[in-house]
Scaffold this active site. Structure first.
Site, PDB file in Angstrom:
ATOM      1  N   ASN A 108      15.221   5.383   9.841  1.00  0.00           N
ATOM      2  CA  ASN A 108      14.887   5.292  11.722  1.00  0.00           C
ATOM      3  C   ASN A 108      14.613   4.276  10.576  1.00  0.00           C
ATOM      4  O   ASN A 108      13.241   4.825  11.149  1.00  0.00           O
ATOM      5  CB  ASN A 108      15.536   6.622  11.939  1.00  0.00           C
ATOM      6  CG  ASN A 108      15.301   6.414  13.494  1.00  0.00           C
ATOM      7  OD1 ASN A 108      14.690   5.435  13.772  1.00  0.00           O
ATOM      8  ND2 ASN A 108      15.807   6.903  13.771  1.00  0.00           N
ATOM      9  N   GLY A 138       9.178   7.391   1.136  1.00  0.00           N
ATOM     10  CA  GLY A 138       8.710   8.294   2.026  1.00  0.00           C
ATOM     11  C   GLY A 138       7.637   7.609   2.583  1.00  0.00           C
ATOM     12  O   GLY A 138       6.811   7.092   1.892  1.00  0.00           O
ATOM     13  N   GLU A 181       3.005   9.374   4.724  1.00  0.00           N
ATOM     14  CA  GLU A 181       0.801   9.767   4.113  1.00  0.00           C
ATOM     15  C   GLU A 181      -0.025   7.986   4.126  1.00  0.00           C
ATOM     16  O   GLU A 181      -0.461   8.104   4.771  1.00  0.00           O
ATOM     17  CB  GLU A 181       0.766  10.530   3.156  1.00  0.00           C
ATOM     18  CG  GLU A 181       1.150  12.834   3.969  1.00  0.00           C
ATOM     19  CD  GLU A 181       1.562  12.888   2.981  1.00  0.00           C
ATOM     20  OE1 GLU A 181       0.366  13.932   2.546  1.00  0.00           O
ATOM     21  OE2 GLU A 181       2.524  12.752   1.930  1.00  0.00           O
TER      22      GLU A 181
END
Lengths: 751, 349
Positions: A642, A713, A716
């Protein structure tokens, strides 16, 4: 006006018709209208209010508390101190799981850090509990607190979550001694304390033999098991409800003593108990990013190619427990060199236990390594970006494994183009704006690993052709309610509106850990597998049903799309899910899926996300006031589920980087070991006006190895690279190389 | 928190009667008092909520061109009024550089004068603090820290006053109207706050029961409207107290400074008006040398404690910069980043 802002970089990669779309938050309306229920919003009937009493010294003993006065205060139900502490099934110093840390449950009168729980007051109202807590008026016998780096270092057991304290390859001594030039850079990072908007809170209720907890957790299954172990319960009898977290950032996974006290109070008092930490209680008991002092020695050949990277971190940890900020890990993952050493030692201070805070290790490590890289680039007479390209790691710098994918070169190129890096003067203090401000540009490399933890999910098709996904999903703001539904819809061949997500409760299939930037990859894969398992079963039903148009297709030769199965080689043969289920007499059809890294995958590839962050700062030449006028970050993190949520995560991470560079840090009183800025007025985090221009580019990156979804991912990585880029831009603006974070204006003054 | 009586008087006389009792505290916006009650630094027995008192929540232009500001006027309302901002631009800029939008919406101008220091030891009831508890000692002494005073401090207390607004008021020559058991009186803003001396617990000249009812700006202060700035150095762009700040105002006639005003924030337990610097500027040409010399003079008596020595030259520099920018002319519009040395960016390009 379109309601969707497309990302500037590239066309999103699409898995199906749902993933890849910049959908708005599924829970957005609930949140902005105040209807999203956070833990402390719960008020079961008969609930009592608890207030934690925390130590006002860093080291010593509690010698007295006026329990009588507290008990006598109207509305007080009970006061717990070491004299009547609730018993636990385990010894207080037991650590039931790998992620457990020593915590405090009133086991004795010792104080080992400021902010440690020393009593719990329970009352009918929050006001009564607060006043009774004040009336306790603890007396202390204080000992001299151990503060700072200049204490005897020791060799820790491990770094971060189980990494060796030293990893190396090649001959460091030779790499440095035979280098054409060497640099040494010492950088200090301060203690940074978790301060999510939602402080830690719990509402505990024992009912019908079970324990119900409304409490924010990043890992419902792991937390339930942890609570169960401490309390001597079957994990199935602990039900945690955690649909929304007001931020987690690593602080809301492990069990803390304060919560155990509230739970035990609820049991002993036979009524629900609520405990919400006060803001100042976030500074000690619930983990923090420990301070580091990092020494980085770099050797280079005549062309500026690194011959050695020697990165040593001295990390401050607690006097009674260990968590070492793995800052030197940055040396293992960022630049190529024939000899690399990443080593750590520890220094024990009278502070609460450090722990994971957004990009643990990498944030502190890259903040230092990126300064060191700039120092080396300067010594080599190279543009900082050129220096980074010359030391580009084609394979994993430490292991030598090939990367599963690495589009960092493209990140550098696209980021530099967007930023306008070309033409940057090599020397510092060369650029000014019309108002006379010094202008500087800096770059930092961003990188973060792509771990996967285990996760499970169940998908169920319903008779009307819609579906429900069940997993103990949590959303701490990153958008998992939204992104997981997109993955689910694609796996089931449905529109996202046809998929309900049932989550937020620990008695559903274990959603794993929302941490390590691995949630979308891990839980997403579990959901994808659950959807695939369901469709496989559905196809079997259809294929084996003589009345189905799909009879005989076999379950591998159909595609699921728009709520129908189609024969792959003849799309005129198709049937809706609802019809297949109806004829089979099935109300529902469920499949299950797991998400985890393939057993041998890590033997074959190195998995890292990458990025490049470019910063522009302006600095007042006389007054030192810094402003980060522009940030551009280009990131390659595999498949983007997204783009809207991802951009938000990445820009939020970059703003955290501004905070790291210029704002955040606990100020310790070295005389007492106490923290001087224990509130939002004085513990600064960046505000909106500190971040006037933050631009995120996502670089397309297909990854066939990291996991079947190709997702890496993004939670972070935005923090990494950014702090260093800002520090380097400040040097470029002023010629001053500040090596202590946060960078303060007085360090930039010519006095 | 400690139980307290809550009173909400309808008249000023009732408020004063209620507020004179020992242990009473007046409550207006609550943006500072409530925080201190949460930490336990303030433990009033009685809260006298003055927010419903009639007539104090507005300002009026006086016949002579002065401005009388009711004590309960919200900071945001005052700062965003076009006439006020154009007449006393440095005051509006100071207001908008303080706290955050949310706090400015709640905080009152009278309460701004009554703010407590943000010294961490004052806010922490377990630390010794002569200001909070007379004779308990000063935990700040000996700590290397940036926030403490460089002017007017004492052995007993090195805290600073946190206000931005008051710095501009000091430069403007504002008067504070006070009402109390003995009637009303007016006090110069520069006399309102006390330096700590040996009795830092007494922070203002208010007597028991007295409260601020209004702030008055003299008509003459409007004469600085074309050359007035407030500048503030801080650790983040918004929602941070000043490390050092300066309000500078000039009246320039025929290329000569006819009158100058200069006051500093973040350096003392009160807003620090620099009369010597102002006198030195009178009759001078408005140039860099004059500004630097005058601002340096303002810091001549300054003394550092551990860790705040940089504030002395920095205050001189920001004083000179504020004078320089004031001389260049008040901006036609409020800066995007009020009080900042950076221009900032338009909110909506």
């Amino acid at each position: 006006m379109p309601d969707v802002t497309p990302l500037p970089a590239a066309t999103p990669i699409r898995m199906g018709s749902n993933a890849g779309q910049p959908r708005t938050r599924a829970d957005g309306l609930l949140k902005v209208t105040g209807r999203a229920t956070y833990a402390a919003d719960n008020h079961p009937a008969g609930m009592a209010q608890a207030v934690l009493v925390t130590a006002a010294i860093a080291r010593g003993r509690v010698t007295a508390m006026n329990v009588e006065a507290a008990r006598a205060h109207p509305g007080v139900v009970e006061v717990y101190t070491p004299a009547n502490r609730p018993e636990l099934a385990l010894e207080p110093d037991a650590k039931p799981s790998f992620f457990s840390k020593l915590t405090e449950t009133l086991q004795d009168d010792t104080v080992r850090y400021e902010g440690q729980p020393i009593a719990l007051v329970v009352a009918e109202t929050l006001e009564a509990a607060t006043e009774a807590a004040r009336l306790l008026a603890p007396q202390y016998a204080a000992e001299t607190a151990r503060v700072g780096f200049d204490l005897a270092p020791y060799a820790p057991e491990s770094v971060g979550f189980g990494f060796p304290i030293e990893m190396s390859k090649g001959d460091i001594a030779a790499g440095l001694s035979e280098a054409a030039s060497t640099t040494e850079t010492v950088v200090e990072t301060p203690p940074q304390y978790h301060n999510a908007m939602e402080t830690h809170a719990i509402v505990a209720e024992w009912k019908d033999g079970k324990l119900y907890l409304d409490t924010p957790t990043q890992a419902p299954g792991m937390s339930a098991a942890g609570f169960a172990a401490w309390l001597g319960l079957d994990p199935a009898d602990v039900v945690i409800r955690s649909p929304f977290l007001g931020g987690g950032f690593g602080s809301k996974a492990a069990v803390v003593g304060a919560f155990l006290l509230a739970i035990q109070a609820a049991k002993l008092l036979d009524r629900p108990v609520k405990l919400a930490l006060a803001r100042h209680q976030m500074f000690g008991h619930v983990f923090h990013r420990g301070a580091t002092r990092q020494t980085i020695k770099l050797g280079m050949d005549a062309e500026g190619r690194l011959t050695a990277i020697d990165h040593h971190t001295t990390a401050v940890t607690a006097a009674f427990e260990e968590f070492i900020e793995g800052a030197s890990g940055a040396a293992r993952t960022t630049y190529a060199a024939p000899a690399i050493r990443a080593s750590h030692d520890g220094v024990r201070n009278d502070v609460g236990v450090p722990g994971a805070m957004r990009a643990p290790g990498e944030a502190s490590g890259s903040a230092a390594l990126e300064i060191a890289a700039d120092v080396a680039a300067e010594a080599a007479g190279l543009d900082p970006l050129e220096f980074r390209l010359r030391n580009y790691a084609e394979t994993d710098p430490m292991s030598g494994l090939p990367y599963s994918s690495k589009a960092l070169r493209e990140c550098y190129a696209e980021g530099a183009r967007e930023f306008g890096w070309a033409g940057r003067p090599l020397a510092p203090r060369q650029m000014t704006d019309d108002a006379g401000m010094l202008v500087g540009w800096g770059v930092g490399t961003a990188t973060f690993p792509c771990p996967m933890f285990g996760a499970e999910a169940r998908a169920t098709l319903r008779a009307d052709g819609t579906a429900v996904i069940e997993t103990a999903l949590i959303d701490m703001g990153q958008g998992s309610w939204t992104a997981m539904a997109q993955i689910a819809a694609d796996s089931l061949g449905l529109d996202v509106e046809q998929v309900e997500i049932r989550g937020g409760v620990s008695d559903l299939p274990d959603s794993g850990v929302a941490g390590g930037s691995g949630y979308t990859a891990t839980l997403g894969l579990a959901i994808d597998n659950a959807g695939g398992d369901t469709i496989r079963q559905l196809a079997e039903i259809a294929s084996s049903d003589p009345d189905s148009p799909l009879h005989g297709t076999g379950n591998t030769r159909v595609v699921a799309r728009g709520g129908r199965l189609y024969a792959q080689d003849d799309e005129s043969r198709s049937e809706s899910y609802a019809d297949i289920l109806a004829r089979a007499g099935r109300e529902t059809l469920s499949g299950e899926g797991k998400g985890a890294r393939g057993e041998n995958d890590a033997n074959d590839h190195s998995f890292q996300s990458h990025g490049a962050v470019f910063a522009e700062v302006k600095v007042d030449p006389d007054l030192g006031q810094v402003r980060v006028t522009r940030l551009v970050g280009a990131f390659a993190a595999g498949r983007i589920i997204n783009p809207r949520m991802v951009e938000s995560q990445l820009s939020g991470g970059m703003i955290w980087g501004i905070s790291f560079a210029l704002h955040e840090g606990a100020e310790m009183d070295p005389r007492t070991g106490r923290i001087l800025n224990r509130d939002f007025g004085e513990y600064h985090v960046s505000v909106n006006s500190d971040a006037p221009s933050v631009k995120v580019l996502t670089i397309p990156e297909e990854d066939a190895f990291v996991n079947p979804l190709g997702v890496k991912g993004v939670g972070e990585i935005g923090v990494t690279g950014t702090a260093g880029a800002i520090a380097n831009a400040i040097w470029h603006a002023t010629g001053k190389r500040v090596t202590s974070y946060p960078i303060r204006l007085e360090e930039l003054l010519d006095l | 928190m400690k139980s307290f009586d809550y009173l909400r008087p309808e008249t000023l006389a009732d408020a004063i009667a209620a507020g004179g009792a020992p242990g009473a505290a007046y409550l207006a916006g609550g943006t500072n008092l409530v925080d201190l009650m949460k930490t336990g630094a303030a433990v009033p027995d009685r809260i006298v909520d003055i927010t419903r008192l009639p007539g104090l929540d507005r300002w009026e232009w006086l016949d002579d061109g002065g401005l009388r500001i009711g004590a309960l006027v919200r900071n945001s309302d005052l700062a965003h009024d076009v006439d006020v901002a154009q007449t006393f631009p440095a005051m509006a800029e100071a207001l908008l550089s303080g706290a955050s939008g949310q706090l400015r919406n709640a905080a009152t101008v009278g309460g701004n004068l009554m703010q407590a220091t943000r010294c961490p030891f004052f806010a922490d009831p377990t630390s010794s603090c002569n200001r909070r508890e007379a004779g308990s000692g000063c935990a700040a002494q000996g700590l290397s820290a940036r926030a403490f005073a460089v002017l007017g401090a004492s052995e007993a207390c090195i805290a600073t006053h946190p206000s931005d607004f008051c710095v501009a008021l000091a430069a403007l020559g504002a008067m504070v109207e006070v009402a109390g058991p003995d009637g009303t009186r007016a006090v110069a803003l520069t006399d309102f706050h006390r330096l700590p001396g040996a009795a830092p617990q007494t922070t203002t000249v208010l007597k028991p029961g007295e409260l601020v009812t209004a702030i008055t700006l003299p008509a003459a202060a409007a004469g600085f409207r074309r050359h007035a700035r407030y500048l503030k150095l801080r650790d983040r762009t918004s929602f941070a107290f000043a490390l050092v700040s300066a309000a500078a105002m000039l009246r320039i006639e025929d290329g000569i400074i006819a009158e100058a005003r200069l006051a500093f924030g973040g350096v003392a337990a009160k807003p620090w008006r620099a009369l010597d610097a102002e006198a030195a500027l009178k009759g001078a040409r408005p140039d860099a040398d004059a500004f630097a010399t005058a601002a340096a003079r303002a810091l001549e008596g300054a003394a550092a404690t551990a860790g705040n020595g940089f504030k002395i030259p920095l205050a001189a520099r920001i004083g000179a910069r504020a004078l320089t920018l004031a001389a260049a002319g008040t901006p036609a519009e409020m800066p995007v980043l009020p009080g900042s040395v950076h221009l900032g960016e338009p909110a909506h390009a």
